[in-house]
Structures are given as structure tokens and as C-alpha cells.
Scaffold this motif. Structure first.
Motif, PDB file in Angstrom:
ATOM      1  N   THR A 259     -11.620  -1.111  -0.988  1.00 13.62           N
ATOM      2  CA  THR A 259     -10.508  -2.052  -1.160  1.00 13.62           C
ATOM      3  C   THR A 259      -9.440  -1.812  -0.102  1.00 13.62           C
ATOM      4  OG1 THR A 259     -10.914  -2.248  -3.543  1.00 13.62           O
ATOM      5  CG2 THR A 259      -8.723  -2.862  -2.751  1.00 13.62           C
ATOM      6  N   GLY A 260      -9.101  -0.542   0.131  1.00 13.53           N
ATOM      7  CA  GLY A 260      -8.116  -0.221   1.157  1.00 13.53           C
ATOM      8  C   GLY A 260      -8.551  -0.699   2.527  1.00 13.53           C
ATOM      9  N   ARG A 261      -9.833  -0.505   2.865  1.00 13.84           N
ATOM     10  CA  ARG A 261     -10.355  -0.959   4.155  1.00 13.84           C
ATOM     11  C   ARG A 261     -10.277  -2.491   4.262  1.00 13.84           C
ATOM     12  NH1 ARG A 261     -13.085   2.387   8.311  1.00 13.84           N
ATOM     13  NH2 ARG A 261     -12.803   4.502   7.530  1.00 13.84           N
ATOM     14  N   TYR A 262     -10.680  -3.154   3.192  1.00 15.68           N
ATOM     15  CA  TYR A 262     -10.650  -4.620   3.187  1.00 15.68           C
ATOM     16  C   TYR A 262      -9.218  -5.133   3.397  1.00 15.68           C
ATOM     17  CZ  TYR A 262     -10.342  -9.301   1.159  1.00 15.68           C
ATOM     18  OH  TYR A 262     -10.062 -10.628   0.943  1.00 15.68           O
ATOM     19  N   LEU A 263      -8.275  -4.541   2.680  1.00 17.19           N
ATOM     20  CA  LEU A 263      -6.893  -5.004   2.769  1.00 17.19           C
ATOM     21  C   LEU A 263      -6.320  -4.802   4.165  1.00 17.19           C
ATOM     22  CD1 LEU A 263      -5.462  -3.718  -0.640  1.00 17.19           C
ATOM     23  CD2 LEU A 263      -6.185  -6.038  -0.046  1.00 17.19           C
ATOM     24  N   ARG A 264      -6.677  -3.684   4.813  1.00 13.48           N
ATOM     25  CA  ARG A 264      -6.136  -3.396   6.147  1.00 13.48           C
ATOM     26  C   ARG A 264      -6.674  -4.354   7.210  1.00 13.48           C
ATOM     27  NH1 ARG A 264      -5.669   0.869   3.148  1.00 13.48           N
ATOM     28  NH2 ARG A 264      -4.013   2.425   3.484  1.00 13.48           N
ATOM     29  N   THR A 265      -7.824  -4.927   6.950  1.00  8.89           N
ATOM     30  CA  THR A 265      -8.369  -5.901   7.906  1.00  8.89           C
ATOM     31  C   THR A 265      -7.949  -7.331   7.562  1.00  8.89           C
ATOM     32  OG1 THR A 265     -10.432  -6.169   6.644  1.00  8.89           O
ATOM     33  CG2 THR A 265     -10.392  -4.452   8.333  1.00  8.89           C
TER      34      THR A 265
ATOM     35  N   TYR B  92      -4.602  -8.021   5.743  1.00  9.86           N
ATOM     36  CA  TYR B  92      -3.151  -8.183   5.596  1.00  9.86           C
ATOM     37  C   TYR B  92      -2.414  -7.296   6.605  1.00  9.86           C
ATOM     38  CZ  TYR B  92      -4.488 -10.513   1.306  1.00  9.86           C
ATOM     39  OH  TYR B  92      -5.059 -11.369   0.416  1.00  9.86           O
ATOM     40  N   PRO B  93      -1.253  -7.724   7.068  1.00 10.94           N
ATOM     41  CA  PRO B  93      -0.538  -6.982   8.119  1.00 10.94           C
ATOM     42  C   PRO B  93       0.171  -5.729   7.608  1.00 10.94           C
ATOM     43  CG  PRO B  93       0.727  -8.906   7.457  1.00 10.94           C
ATOM     44  CD  PRO B  93      -0.598  -9.004   6.739  1.00 10.94           C
ATOM     45  N   LEU B  94       0.513  -4.881   8.551  1.00 10.74           N
ATOM     46  CA  LEU B  94       1.302  -3.688   8.288  1.00 10.74           C
ATOM     47  C   LEU B  94       2.584  -4.064   7.555  1.00 10.74           C
ATOM     48  CD1 LEU B  94       1.700  -0.581   8.977  1.00 10.74           C
ATOM     49  CD2 LEU B  94       2.974  -1.383  10.971  1.00 10.74           C
ATOM     50  N   GLY B  95       2.901  -3.294   6.501  1.00  7.74           N
ATOM     51  CA  GLY B  95       4.132  -3.532   5.762  1.00  7.74           C
ATOM     52  C   GLY B  95       4.007  -4.493   4.604  1.00  7.74           C
ATOM     53  N   THR B  96       2.803  -4.999   4.339  1.00  5.28           N
ATOM     54  CA  THR B  96       2.608  -5.897   3.195  1.00  5.28           C
ATOM     55  C   THR B  96       2.997  -5.171   1.907  1.00  5.28           C
ATOM     56  OG1 THR B  96       0.813  -7.087   4.298  1.00  5.28           O
ATOM     57  CG2 THR B  96       0.897  -7.235   1.894  1.00  5.28           C
ATOM     58  N   ARG B  97       3.700  -5.890   1.037  1.00  9.95           N
ATOM     59  CA  ARG B  97       4.210  -5.300  -0.201  1.00  9.95           C
ATOM     60  C   ARG B  97       3.140  -5.381  -1.296  1.00  9.95           C
ATOM     61  NH1 ARG B  97       7.704  -9.034   1.431  1.00  9.95           N
ATOM     62  NH2 ARG B  97       7.450 -10.282  -0.475  1.00  9.95           N
TER      63      ARG B  97
ATOM     64  N   LEU C 130      -6.923   5.201  -6.344  1.00  8.84           N
ATOM     65  CA  LEU C 130      -6.547   3.902  -5.790  1.00  8.84           C
ATOM     66  C   LEU C 130      -5.209   3.986  -5.063  1.00  8.84           C
ATOM     67  CD1 LEU C 130      -7.029   0.917  -5.394  1.00  8.84           C
ATOM     68  CD2 LEU C 130      -6.094   0.496  -7.685  1.00  8.84           C
ATOM     69  N   ARG C 131      -4.258   4.674  -5.640  1.00  4.53           N
ATOM     70  CA  ARG C 131      -2.938   4.789  -5.008  1.00  4.53           C
ATOM     71  C   ARG C 131      -3.033   5.481  -3.652  1.00  4.53           C
ATOM     72  NH1 ARG C 131       1.275   3.417  -7.866  1.00  4.53           N
ATOM     73  NH2 ARG C 131       2.619   4.683  -6.549  1.00  4.53           N
ATOM     74  N   GLU C 132      -3.871   6.513  -3.574  1.00  2.00           N
ATOM     75  CA  GLU C 132      -4.038   7.210  -2.291  1.00  2.00           C
ATOM     76  C   GLU C 132      -4.681   6.294  -1.254  1.00  2.00           C
ATOM     77  OE1 GLU C 132      -7.019  10.618  -0.881  1.00  2.00           O
ATOM     78  OE2 GLU C 132      -5.411  11.398  -2.165  1.00  2.00           O
ATOM     79  N   ALA C 133      -5.680   5.516  -1.692  1.00  5.46           N
ATOM     80  CA  ALA C 133      -6.372   4.618  -0.766  1.00  5.46           C
ATOM     81  C   ALA C 133      -5.455   3.518  -0.247  1.00  5.46           C
ATOM     82  CB  ALA C 133      -7.588   3.997  -1.451  1.00  5.46           C
ATOM     83  N   ILE C 134      -4.492   3.091  -1.060  1.00  8.17           N
ATOM     84  CA  ILE C 134      -3.600   2.003  -0.654  1.00  8.17           C
ATOM     85  C   ILE C 134      -2.370   2.522   0.106  1.00  8.17           C
ATOM     86  CG2 ILE C 134      -2.187   0.079  -1.457  1.00  8.17           C
ATOM     87  CD1 ILE C 134      -5.243  -0.295  -1.767  1.00  8.17           C
ATOM     88  N   PHE C 135      -1.751   3.574  -0.424  1.00  4.08           N
ATOM     89  CA  PHE C 135      -0.461   4.011   0.124  1.00  4.08           C
ATOM     90  C   PHE C 135      -0.525   5.287   0.964  1.00  4.08           C
ATOM     91  CE2 PHE C 135       0.867   1.853  -3.968  1.00  4.08           C
ATOM     92  CZ  PHE C 135       1.335   0.703  -3.354  1.00  4.08           C
ATOM     93  N   GLY C 136      -1.697   5.916   1.041  1.00  7.03           N
ATOM     94  CA  GLY C 136      -1.799   7.240   1.658  1.00  7.03           C
ATOM     95  C   GLY C 136      -1.363   7.325   3.107  1.00  7.03           C
ATOM     96  N   ASP C 137      -1.532   6.256   3.884  1.00  6.17           N
ATOM     97  CA  ASP C 137      -1.210   6.311   5.315  1.00  6.17           C
ATOM     98  C   ASP C 137       0.049   5.522   5.677  1.00  6.17           C
ATOM     99  OD1 ASP C 137      -2.071   3.734   4.986  1.00  6.17           O
ATOM    100  OD2 ASP C 137      -3.586   3.783   6.575  1.00  6.17           O
ATOM    101  N   GLY C 138       0.727   4.980   4.671  1.00  6.37           N
ATOM    102  CA  GLY C 138       1.970   4.258   4.936  1.00  6.37           C
ATOM    103  C   GLY C 138       1.804   2.840   5.441  1.00  6.37           C
TER     104      GLY C 138
ATOM    105  N   GLU D  42       4.875   0.105  -1.259  1.00  7.62           N
ATOM    106  CA  GLU D  42       4.860  -0.087  -2.713  1.00  7.62           C
ATOM    107  C   GLU D  42       6.070  -0.918  -3.132  1.00  7.62           C
ATOM    108  OE1 GLU D  42       4.091   2.410  -6.823  1.00  7.62           O
ATOM    109  OE2 GLU D  42       4.627   3.496  -4.992  1.00  7.62           O
ATOM    110  N   ASP D  43       5.819  -1.921  -3.974  1.00  8.20           N
ATOM    111  CA  ASP D  43       6.878  -2.840  -4.364  1.00  8.20           C
ATOM    112  C   ASP D  43       6.723  -3.175  -5.838  1.00  8.20           C
ATOM    113  OD1 ASP D  43       8.547  -5.124  -4.807  1.00  8.20           O
ATOM    114  OD2 ASP D  43       8.455  -5.607  -2.683  1.00  8.20           O
TER     115      ASP D  43
END
Length: 264
Positions: free
Chosen positions: A79-85, A87-92, A101-109, A113-114
Motif C-alpha cells: 500500500t505504501g509503495r502504491y501510494l508513493r507512485t 500521490y505527491p509528497l506531503g499528501t495528508r 501500516l503506520r510505519e509503511a505510510i509515515f516511516g520516511d516522512g 499525518e492529518d
């Protein structure tokens, strides 16, 4: 077995393929060593995102199976890989889920989180789910946030028995929002294509080895990937030969797979 001639990478399901419970299944070490000797890429693919890849690597190591964390592809990682390809950097993002899941989404900044006005609601299994979390997610989705679910598994196997999984949380949110999410995990093809790419391979040259027709084999078929059903887990030979979901190869276990591969 001719499909094995073109294979350069392998995606293994875990439970029912590499181990059952806490018991390593026969042939695991021999097959992985054989793949290493030939510089074939391989990794594990699982819908279970309750653990991080590092935690899965530790779990496998405790059973004597060496698998680096970067070769453990959970539905959260996919899911994290899919989202990074997509949606742009900084998407809320608002996450309904656990540490994996939290690590996969927020781990690299990459994502922010919103809890006020997120652009995405990303949902997995959550063993401490509260009504407040469901309320927030419902309002965000109804307010226009894109809804993405890690996997459709309605139940999760625990020591006590089957408990609600990610799909059960999805069912609640779908009922409350009338919005069907984009699903990443098995049997959707997205996770399998991401897994092949993470191994540096193509879908055509990556073999899926699984024990379930409805997730492992169905997903491989949807992604256009060759597949092997091993009869050491959930699905049996009769179901595989008479049902609508048909693997390329049905084989007893991993030793039989290795033997067939070596004979080519």
C-alpha cells in the motif's frame, strides 16, 4: 513444469507454504539455498500487516528461515509503495490501522499525518479499533477523502480463533459511507506487481507459490503471473482441478517443487 524455465524470481506466501503455525515445512531451506545459488530473487508476500517487515524477519529467523526485512512484502508495504507512485509528497493521510501500516505510510516522512482534513483514508486491520476512529474515518470519506484498504481479509487467525480482520473494518466503513475502497492486497493484482518490481523482476518471470486458491492463485492470475499451488495449506487438489481458479502447477510440497525444478 515448462513455466519454471523462464522464472527468475519467486514470491512465497508464508503460512501454509514456508511454515504451519510455528513449524517450518519440509524443503524450505533446500529450496531457498537453491534459489540463492542461482541468484534468483525471492521474497514473502502476505496480507497480514499486523507486523512490520522487521518483525516478520525476526519471526522467520526464530524458525531458522533467513529472510531480510526488505524481502517481506506485507499489504501495508505494498500500500505504501502504491501510494508513493500515485500521490505527491506531503499528501495528508488519516490511518486506521496498527504499527505495521503506520510505519509503511509515515516511516520516511513522505506523507503527513492529518486528523483534521486528510486527502486519503488508509485502512487496515486494527485490534484496538474504537468508535471514535470509525467516526472520524467515516466523516473524512464522506467529506471527499479517497478511501484505500490494505486487504480484504474479513477474519484474522489468532490463538483464540478467528477474529475480525481488515475486511471487517472495511465492511463497517462501506456501510457507513457507501464508498467502496481501492484494495491493494491479495487477491488484487496491485500487490503482486509491486512484489515483482521489488525483487527486480517482471510479472512474467516471477513465480507465485501459495496454498490458497482464492488469494494467492487468484491474485497471480489477475496479475498475469505464473503460479504453483502447494498442498501443504488450505486448498486441496480437488478444489484446484474442479474449481474456476486454476494454478499453472499443483504440487504436493516444496521438496517436490525443487525436485521438478532441478529436473529441467
Amino acid at each position: 513444469m515448462d513455466i519454471l524455465r523462464s522464472i527468475r524470481a519467486v514470491l512465497f506466501d508464508m503460512d501454509g507454504v514456508l511454515y504451519r503455525g510455528k513449524q517450518v515445512l519440509p524443503g524450505v531451506h533446500e529450496l531457498l539455498n537453491w534459489l540463492d545459488q542461482r541468484s534468483f530473487g525471492y521474497g514473502c508476500i502476505t496480507n497480514n500487516a499486523s507486523l512490520t517487515p522487521a518483525q516478520y524477519a525476526d519471526k522467520l529467523a526464530a524458525m531458522g528461515i533467513t529472510m531480510p526485512p526488505d524481502r517481506v512484502i506485507t499489504s501495508a508495504v505494498a500500500t505504501g509503495r502504491y501510494l508513493r507512485t500515485t500521490y505527491p509528497l506531503g499528501t495528508r493521510v488519516f490511518v486506521v490501522g496498527m504499527q505495521g501500516l503506520r510505519e509503511a505510510i509515515f516511516g520516511d516522512g513522505y506523507f503527513v499525518e492529518d486528523t483534521v482534513l486528510p486527502e486519503l483514508v488508509v485502512q487496515g486491520a486494527d485490534f484496538t479499533l474504537t468508535y471514535e476512529t470509525l467516526r472520524q474515518a467515516t466523516l473524512f470519506i464522506r467529506g471527499g477523502a479517497t478511501y484505500i484498504a490494505t486487504n480484504p481479509d474479513k477474519t484474522f487467525p489468532s490463538e483464540e480463533g478467528l477474529i475480525p480482520g481488515a475486511g471487517a473494518v472495511t465492511a463497517a466503513l462501506v456501510a457507513a459511507t457507501d464508498v467502496v475502497p481501492v484494495v491493494i492486497g491479495k487477491p488484487q493484482p496491485t500487490m503482486f506487481a509491486i512484489g515483482a518490481a521489488m525483487l527486480g523482476s517482471t510479472v512474467e518471470q516471477t513465480l507465485v507459490v501459495g496454498d490458497r486458491l482464492d488469494t494467492d492463485i487468484a491474485g497471480a492470475l489477475a496479475a498475469g503471473m505464473p503460479s504453483v499451488l502447494v498442498l501443504t495449506g488450505v486448498s486441496g487438489r480437488e478444489e484446484a482441478t474442479t474449481g474456476s481458479i486454476k494454478p499453472d502447477v499443483i504440487i504436493a510440497d516444496l521438496p517436490a517443487l525443487l525436485s521438478s525444478w532441478c529436473a529441467l
